[in-house]
Design a protein around this motif. Structure first.
Motif, PDB file in Angstrom:
ATOM      1  N   ASN A  68       0.806  -1.166  -0.074  1.00  0.00           N
ATOM      2  CA  ASN A  68      -0.012  -0.111  -0.037  1.00  0.00           C
ATOM      3  C   ASN A  68       0.902   1.277  -0.100  1.00  0.00           C
ATOM      4  N   THR A  69       1.988   1.428  -0.011  1.00  0.00           N
ATOM      5  CA  THR A  69       2.855   2.283   0.000  1.00  0.00           C
ATOM      6  C   THR A  69       3.539   2.723  -1.372  1.00  0.00           C
ATOM      7  N   ASP A  70       3.285   3.923  -1.595  1.00  0.00           N
ATOM      8  CA  ASP A  70       3.838   4.494  -2.920  1.00  0.00           C
ATOM      9  C   ASP A  70       5.184   5.214  -2.406  1.00  0.00           C
TER      10      ASP A  70
END
Length: 81
Positions: A68-70
Protein backbone atom coordinates in the motif's frame (compact mmCIF):
# COMPACT_ATOMS: atom_id res chain seq x y z
CA UNK A 1 26.44 -37.16 4.71
CA UNK A 2 25.68 -36.65 1.04
CA UNK A 3 26.52 -40.29 0.35
CA UNK A 4 24.03 -41.42 2.99
CA UNK A 5 21.33 -39.21 1.46
CA UNK A 6 22.06 -40.64 -2.00
CA UNK A 7 21.86 -44.21 -0.65
CA UNK A 8 18.51 -43.49 0.99
CA UNK A 9 17.23 -41.90 -2.22
CA UNK A 10 18.20 -44.99 -4.21
CA UNK A 11 16.51 -47.34 -1.74
CA UNK A 12 13.42 -45.16 -1.24
CA UNK A 13 12.64 -43.03 -4.34
CA UNK A 14 9.69 -41.42 -2.56
CA UNK A 15 12.16 -39.44 -0.44
CA UNK A 16 13.58 -37.54 -3.44
CA UNK A 17 10.87 -34.80 -3.41
CA UNK A 18 11.32 -34.40 0.33
CA UNK A 19 15.07 -33.94 -0.05
CA UNK A 20 14.47 -31.48 -2.90
CA UNK A 21 12.07 -29.30 -0.94
CA UNK A 22 14.26 -29.37 2.18
CA UNK A 23 17.24 -28.17 0.12
CA UNK A 24 15.06 -25.55 -1.59
CA UNK A 25 13.88 -24.24 1.79
CA UNK A 26 17.40 -24.13 3.19
CA UNK A 27 18.66 -22.31 0.10
CA UNK A 28 15.83 -19.77 0.26
CA UNK A 29 16.41 -19.14 3.96
CA UNK A 30 20.14 -18.67 3.37
CA UNK A 31 19.49 -16.25 0.51
CA UNK A 32 17.08 -14.21 2.63
CA UNK A 33 19.50 -14.03 5.57
CA UNK A 34 22.28 -12.84 3.25
CA UNK A 35 19.91 -10.23 1.81
CA UNK A 36 19.10 -8.99 5.31
CA UNK A 37 22.76 -8.89 6.35
CA UNK A 38 23.81 -6.82 3.32
CA UNK A 39 20.97 -4.29 3.53
CA UNK A 40 21.62 -0.55 3.55
CA UNK A 41 20.36 -0.19 7.12
CA UNK A 42 22.89 -2.66 8.56
CA UNK A 43 26.30 -1.46 9.68
CA UNK A 44 29.27 -3.80 10.02
CA UNK A 45 31.97 -1.10 10.21
CA UNK A 46 31.07 1.42 12.88
CA UNK A 47 34.11 3.58 12.18
CA UNK A 48 33.48 4.40 8.52
CA UNK A 49 29.70 4.94 8.62
CA UNK A 50 28.12 4.60 12.08
CA UNK A 51 24.56 5.51 10.94
CA UNK A 52 24.01 4.31 7.33
CA UNK A 53 20.23 4.70 7.56
CA UNK A 54 20.65 8.50 7.51
CA UNK A 55 22.00 8.31 3.94
CA UNK A 56 18.81 6.71 2.56
CA UNK A 57 16.47 8.94 0.60
CA UNK A 58 12.78 9.04 1.60
CA UNK A 59 11.84 7.42 -1.71
CA UNK A 60 14.06 4.34 -1.09
CA UNK A 61 11.97 1.17 -0.90
CA UNK A 62 13.47 -0.64 2.06
CA UNK A 63 10.74 -3.24 2.49
CA UNK A 64 10.82 -6.50 0.55
CA UNK A 65 7.15 -6.14 -0.44
CA UNK A 66 5.30 -2.83 -0.20
CA UNK A 67 1.62 -3.32 -0.96
CA UNK A 68 0.00 0.00 0.00
CA UNK A 69 2.97 2.38 0.09
CA UNK A 70 3.99 4.47 -2.90
CA UNK A 71 7.63 5.35 -2.19
CA UNK A 72 7.91 7.75 -5.13
CA UNK A 73 5.69 10.37 -3.45
CA UNK A 74 7.22 10.33 0.04
CA UNK A 75 8.87 13.47 1.38
CA UNK A 76 11.52 13.74 4.08
CA UNK A 77 10.01 14.91 7.35
CA UNK A 78 13.02 15.12 9.66
CA UNK A 79 16.18 17.23 9.75
CA UNK A 80 19.53 16.24 8.24
CA UNK A 81 22.08 14.98 10.76
Amino acid sequence: MIRVVMEHAKKHPGLIPQFFFILLGMGGASFYLMRLAKGPHVTWKHGSNPEPWNNLSPSYQYKFVAINTDYKNLKKEGPDY
